[in-house]
Design an enzyme around this catalytic site. Structure first.
Site, PDB file in Angstrom:
ATOM      1  N   GLU A 193       0.817  -1.218   0.000  1.00  0.00           N
ATOM      2  CA  GLU A 193       0.000   0.000   0.000  1.00  0.00           C
ATOM      3  C   GLU A 193       0.849   1.266   0.000  1.00  0.00           C
ATOM      4  OE1 GLU A 193      -2.034  -3.021  -0.096  1.00  0.00           O
ATOM      5  OE2 GLU A 193      -1.124  -2.934   1.896  1.00  0.00           O
ATOM      6  N   ASN A 311      -0.656  -8.312  -3.293  1.00  0.00           N
ATOM      7  CA  ASN A 311      -1.359  -7.507  -4.291  1.00  0.00           C
ATOM      8  C   ASN A 311      -0.417  -6.638  -5.112  1.00  0.00           C
ATOM      9  OD1 ASN A 311      -1.236  -6.011  -1.585  1.00  0.00           O
ATOM     10  ND2 ASN A 311      -1.705  -4.344  -3.008  1.00  0.00           N
ATOM     11  N   ASP A 353      -7.680  -6.623  -4.015  1.00  0.00           N
ATOM     12  CA  ASP A 353      -6.680  -6.799  -2.962  1.00  0.00           C
ATOM     13  C   ASP A 353      -6.713  -8.206  -2.388  1.00  0.00           C
ATOM     14  OD1 ASP A 353      -4.574  -6.012  -1.218  1.00  0.00           O
ATOM     15  OD2 ASP A 353      -6.007  -5.703   0.393  1.00  0.00           O
TER      16      ASP A 353
END
Length: 621
Positions: A193, A311, A353
């Site tokens: 992220e 991811n 995700d």
């Protein structure tokens, strides 16, 4: 920083510790069920013990034998280690380590307190967790959240060596447990992220020197892919798994899986060519994510290491058209060189995700060498671990709707376009949610009956991808989401999975997501914990609950078992946290806070599940 117990206490324990460290290899220690010398007990990551003193007939008499407060709040994932007469306990950030002398009332032999900046807490996704320690060659291996890998002397806690694995200035951290395989220490990378380009790395157990590093994205030379990669499954090397059926708009169209005969097979650099904007570094493989923060497995006879990648960055799929290899991939690599033997991407062009970092559990049946993986995307996969050939892939529960199934010929999921996500488009009722049908909480396998025991989450979500610009060291999510209970109204479950039949053997509903790992034993028991503070023992044959005990905080740790002086113990960390509990620990209340978990788990406040004060709870008859 270290502190020691008295010299008298230390001298009493040195002899048996030194003897065990000098004479036992790691394999020998793992084969001794009195000990727990690896994060998931053994190289195969089975989470299984042959101890049976505690069994289905007498487990109702299980009592709390002793406990240890860690003095640290937030989520306590992972499990302690037991080597010789010493138990090694770890904590959430700041990742303190304690060595407890089990021969003398669990006195603290030594403790290690890392000096980590509190700034690290702000860049740890999904709570300040650590998934455990590793042991090898007399050393305790600690992977700190700030990216520093340390080897501590198991006898007195002094630092033997350290290695810088990740740079938190760019958002790269570590939450994984390190693993020791033969003469190497393996560790990974968190930061999907933050647009971090992640990897799996191997360090020399003796001195901490880097042996090899295999990136999750980029050219083959960086991903450590050679000419024999996927030799038995060349269709895994396809340039594109899908064709556009919405007018050629690869950034926002709908896609369907291509049959094998239509797949294109370039020879090299799929980690670049499947990112269709390679000229835009901030949107391509250069910041492609593929984090590695789960569990690693090893087959000594094949000399292959198994793990999964997470991811692709960013969560907005329209920013990164293409299949985005090799994020969302199961890999098998040669331990000595790091070269990939095979790789299979589970969710090409991930839109939800659905990280694939969950463990691969190795098992043997009828001469076959198998690996089973329960993915966040809701499918349970079994593969031939020698070649990577996909043998089965079935939904763990019917509520999974983002794909109707997996094409076993190509390995490609058959996506349902109604649940695709796109920028500035709100997509509702996607099942499962980003938290997955199963997340980091590891399943267990019992060779005694051939079943897997799987902790599960049952949540769906509403997902909206949004515009996001990459800035080094800053969050780069690119989506807003909320989560809701699944169609049956519960948020969790625990099941036994028959991988030969690719379906559940039995299935129990749970009110909340089960974020604890599982432990299976020869006593025909399976243990796990719940977010609402219960530690449970079930009959492994039919799922009947035989015993429960309420601890002081929600459980996100992994149960383990050991034997000391002829008595079997079962232990588990309590201390709510992880993605499922981070909102409670931080006092977040908005529906989309905590990456969507605050609203979903708001009811946990009624069960006194927070705050996540850490403790180790140990039980015996």
């Amino acid at each position: 920083m270290r502190i020691f117990s008295s010299l008298v206490s230390l001298s009493l324990c040195l002899t048996p510790i030194a003897s065990a460290f000098a004479s036992d290899t790691l394999q020998t220690l793992m084969d001794d069920d009195r000990q727990w010398a690896s994060p998931r007990k053994d190289y195969y990551n089975q989470g299984y013990s042959r101890l049976g003193q505690i069994n289905r007939h007498n487990v109702s008499r299980l009592k709390l034998a002793w406990s240890f407060s860690t003095g640290v709040q937030r989520g306590h994932e992972g499990a302690p280690l037991v080597v010789g007469n010493v138990m090694y306990v770890h904590t959430a950030f700041p990742n303190n380590v304690y060595a407890l002398d089990m021969d003398h009332d669990r006195k603290i032999l030594w403790a290690y307190f890392p000096k980590q900046s509190s700034d690290i807490e702000a860049i740890l996704c999904c709570d300040n967790v650590s998934r455990g320690l590793a042991y090898g060659d007399g050393k305790i291996l600690l992977q700190q959240n700030d990216g520093l890998l340390l080897a501590l002397d198991g006898r007195d806690g002094h630092k033997v060596w350290e290695a810088r694995v990740n740079d938190p200035k760019i958002g790269a951290t570590n939450t994984n447990a390190p693993y020791v395989f033969r003469d190497k220490v393996l560790t990974g990378c968190s930061g999907g992220e933050f647009g971090v380009r992640c990897f799996l790395a191997a360090y020399a157990l003796q001195d901490g020197q880097l042996q090899w590093k295999a990136y999750s994205t980029g050219p083959d030379s960086d991903v450590l892919i050679g000419p024999d990669f996927n030799a038995e499954n060349p269709h895994y090397n396809a340039l594109s798994a899908y064709e556009d059926i919405a007018g050629g708009n690869r950034e926002g169209g709908s896609f369907r899986a291509l049959p094998r005969e239509k797949l294109k097979f370039p020879e090299t650099d799929l980690g670049v060519k499947t990112w269709l904007k390679p000229q835009a570094a901030a949107n391509g493989w250069q910041h492609g994510g593929g984090p590695v923060w789960g569990w690693f497995s090893y087959d000594p006879k094949l000399n292959l290491v198994y793990y999964g990648t997470g991811n692709p960055s960013v969560w907005n799929p329209d920013i990164r058209p293409g299949d985005n290899k090799w994020a969302m991939t199961l890999f098998a690599r040669d331990l000595d060189t790091g070269m990939a033997r095979w790789g299979y991407q589970l969710t090409p062009h991930d839109e939800w995700d659905y990280d694939s970092v969950n463990e691969l559990i190795l098992w043997d049946r009828g001469g076959q060498k198998l690996a089973t993986h329960f993915d966040r995307n809701g499918f349970a996969y079994t593969l031939d671990r020698r070649s990577g050939k996909l043998l089965s892939a079935e939904k763990m529960h019917p509520f999974v709707n983002w794909a109707t199934g997996i094409d076993l010929q190509t390995g490609i999921p058959l996506k349902d376009g109604r649940y695709s996500t796109h920028e500035d488009q709100e997509t509702a009722a996607i099942c499962p949610s980003a938290i997955g049908v199963k997340n980091i909480q590891p399943a267990a396998y019992s060779p005694k009956n051939g079943w897997f025991y799987v902790p599960m989450n049952h949540l769906c979500m509403t997902y909206e991808a949004v515009e996001a610009k990459y800035v080094a060291g800053q969050p780069w999510a690119g989506a807003s989401l909320t989560m809701q209970p699944g169609p049956d109204g519960d948020m969790g479950a625990f099941m036994a999975w028959d991988a030969l039949k690719a379906k559940p053997a039995w299935y129990n509903r749970e009110k909340f997501a089960v974020w604890s790992g599982a432990l299976a034993t020869a006593g025909q028991l399976v243990f796990y914990g719940t977010l609402d503070r219960w530690f449970k023992a079930l009959d492994a044959r039919n799922g009947k609950e035989l015993w429960r005990f309420q601890v002081g905080s929600g459980i996100v740790g992994n149960p383990m078992t050991y034997q000391h002086r002829g008595r079997q113990y079962v232990a588990v960390f309590s201390g709510i946290g992880g993605w499922a509990g981070v909102a409670l620990n931080q006092g977040l209340s908005g529906d989309s806070d905590g990456a969507g978990t605050a609203g979903a788990f708001r009811e946990l406040n009624l069960y006194n599940a927070a705050p996540g004060s850490g403790a180790l709870n140990v039980f015996a008859l």
